[in-house]
Design an enzyme around this catalytic site. Sequence first.
Site, short mmCIF file in Angstrom:
data_model
loop_
_atom_site.label_atom_id
_atom_site.label_comp_id
_atom_site.label_asym_id
_atom_site.label_seq_id
_atom_site.Cartn_x
_atom_site.Cartn_y
_atom_site.Cartn_z
N LYS A 22 37.05 36.88 42.05
CA LYS A 22 37.53 36.60 40.64
C LYS A 22 38.31 37.09 39.96
O LYS A 22 39.43 36.49 39.29
CB LYS A 22 36.02 36.48 39.80
CG LYS A 22 36.15 36.14 38.37
CD LYS A 22 34.86 36.34 37.56
CE LYS A 22 34.68 37.79 37.05
NZ LYS A 22 35.56 38.34 35.56
N ASN A 23 38.26 38.57 39.96
CA ASN A 23 39.53 39.25 39.30
C ASN A 23 40.76 39.25 39.79
O ASN A 23 41.71 39.66 39.18
CB ASN A 23 38.88 40.72 38.92
CG ASN A 23 37.87 40.87 38.09
OD1 ASN A 23 37.39 39.67 37.38
ND2 ASN A 23 37.09 41.91 37.90
N ARG A 93 37.76 36.43 28.17
CA ARG A 93 38.95 37.43 27.86
C ARG A 93 40.03 37.35 28.65
O ARG A 93 41.19 37.65 28.27
CB ARG A 93 38.13 38.75 27.86
CG ARG A 93 38.71 39.83 26.92
CD ARG A 93 38.19 41.03 26.85
NE ARG A 93 39.04 41.94 26.57
CZ ARG A 93 40.05 42.54 27.24
NH1 ARG A 93 40.27 42.29 28.34
NH2 ARG A 93 40.98 43.49 26.65
N CYS A 117 33.05 41.97 22.82
CA CYS A 117 32.06 41.43 23.91
C CYS A 117 30.90 42.38 24.17
O CYS A 117 31.05 43.39 23.51
CB CYS A 117 32.98 41.07 25.18
SG CYS A 117 33.17 42.35 26.06
N ARG A 122 36.83 46.23 23.69
CA ARG A 122 37.59 45.69 24.58
C ARG A 122 38.98 45.32 23.84
O ARG A 122 39.49 44.07 23.77
CB ARG A 122 37.34 44.48 25.56
CG ARG A 122 36.20 45.12 26.40
CD ARG A 122 35.61 44.23 27.21
NE ARG A 122 36.30 44.17 28.28
CZ ARG A 122 36.07 43.35 29.59
NH1 ARG A 122 34.99 42.66 29.42
NH2 ARG A 122 36.95 43.42 30.58
N ASP A 309 32.22 48.01 37.48
CA ASP A 309 31.30 46.53 37.69
C ASP A 309 30.30 46.75 38.69
O ASP A 309 29.75 45.85 39.10
CB ASP A 309 32.58 45.69 38.22
CG ASP A 309 33.38 45.10 37.11
OD1 ASP A 309 32.99 45.49 35.97
OD2 ASP A 309 34.60 44.54 37.41
N ILE A 331 34.20 53.98 31.37
CA ILE A 331 35.07 53.00 31.20
C ILE A 331 34.89 52.00 29.93
O ILE A 331 35.61 51.98 28.88
CB ILE A 331 35.22 51.81 32.30
CG1 ILE A 331 35.49 52.65 33.61
CG2 ILE A 331 36.43 50.91 32.09
CD1 ILE A 331 36.77 53.44 33.84
N ARG A 401 29.36 32.95 35.40
CA ARG A 401 30.83 33.18 35.35
C ARG A 401 31.55 33.90 36.52
O ARG A 401 32.72 33.90 36.77
CB ARG A 401 31.02 34.05 34.15
CG ARG A 401 30.91 33.61 32.88
CD ARG A 401 31.06 34.52 31.58
NE ARG A 401 32.52 35.54 32.21
CZ ARG A 401 32.58 36.57 31.79
NH1 ARG A 401 31.86 37.42 31.34
NH2 ARG A 401 33.74 37.24 32.26
#
Length: 431
Positions: A22-23, A93, A117, A122, A309, A331, A401
């Site tokens: 996805k990223n 985002r 969020c 962020r 993640d 993070i 998502r």
Amino acid sequence: MDKFLIRGGKPLRGKIEISGAKNSALPCLAATLLTGETVTLHNVPYVKDLITQRRLLEDLGATVLTPELRTHKVTAANIQTFEAPYELVKTMRASVLALGPLLARFGQAKVSLPGGCAIGTRPIDLHLRAFEKLGAEVSLESGDVVASAPKGRLIGADVSFEKVTVTGTENVMMAAALAKGKTTIHNAAREPEIEDLAELLNKMGARIKGAGTDVIEIEGVEQMGGAEHTIIADRIETGTFIVAAAITNGELEIKSCQPEHLGAVIEKLREAGVDIEELNQSTLLVSCCARGLQAKDVTTDPHPFFPTDMQAQYMSLMTQAEGESSIMETIFENRFMHVGELQRMGAKIEISGNTALVSGKTNLTGARILASDLRASASLVLAALCASGETLIDRVYHIDRGYETIVRKLRSVGADIERIKDTMAMTAEEK
Ligand code: UD1
């Protein structure tokens, strides 16, 4: 809102196919805005965020064809507006990734400022300061970021990020690809998704060197063209299924993955007692070793270190390990939303600042719980898979998502999971 009903305690066994990242697909789709020619992307995962990104491209005027479910052919020849509206940015985002390409190709862009969020504030200040370095004028008007290149074209410059930012690095790489002259990004993010995007951009005619290291050099070109590219495998989905095999004491063959992108995760999980065998370059065989899981501390950090993640999923695993583990999140400032829900299932976790202390091993029991963000939802599914009794997870739109057909994939390896559709919401919509 849909829910997941999970009856835990079943070891997962069988084969799982990993989807595209996805990223990586998100910035690669944004990159199609850099040219009027057709860019074909394969292995785009069929997840909600990608549907949103596609809608953004179409709203801007691009044509997106999907001859096959995971292939997108994008032609951004007739871009009519340069604006990503609040309705899209607030749900995802990553819509801010349109800023760099629009600014580079058309000299103007307007993107709604993403609000806070679930996992923190962020900001995008680092993206914006970098665009200013490339000669853009950036202002904030009624909640929108309005950016323009005064002479129609950005100018190459030295950009030094004070903090490592993944989408910031991607945005600047795309902006600099069409800038006049050379740009050097210092303290660049080194995630595999950055390398994947650079590979696509170079196929489109960009001149980028050093992606995957912390110094990236971009020699701006006058124009870019069409290309064809296959998105890398999703390393976070891979990591999540490794944990799924271990936490249920099962055995999974994880196919179509790229273990070289998961070095820190595989190393930590092996230390904790997970057996991970590389059958070949793209297949892992995962099971739990006979001595059981041992608590091991972890700290999240930018790539190549342990990814934020995977923090929530690792925490669920640590509830099943013998001993006390400390999990430090460096993070994002508010990424322990899953802790309260895991505690409802019986986990023993204490939070102190940015560190969670997990005491194991605890027998988790099914409960009614709430998903708060994408990766937190994954951790709750994992906990539910090893808990006794039934767990009902609400607000699973978060997981939709980023995880492709997660229910179907888990069921195919023996999980007892079903999606409960919200018929009330459907009826209201139909009316
Ligand atoms: C990306 C990933 C996300 C992952 C994160 C960190 C995508 C679409 N999302 O998010 O899944 O969790 O990397 O690996 O790829 N920051 C600022 N100012 C900025 C930008 C970032 O202060 O302008 C801060 C953030 O608040 C955060 C840190 O920098 O504390 C890292 O964020 P960043 O790498 O930018 O995350 P994303 O790119 O949004």
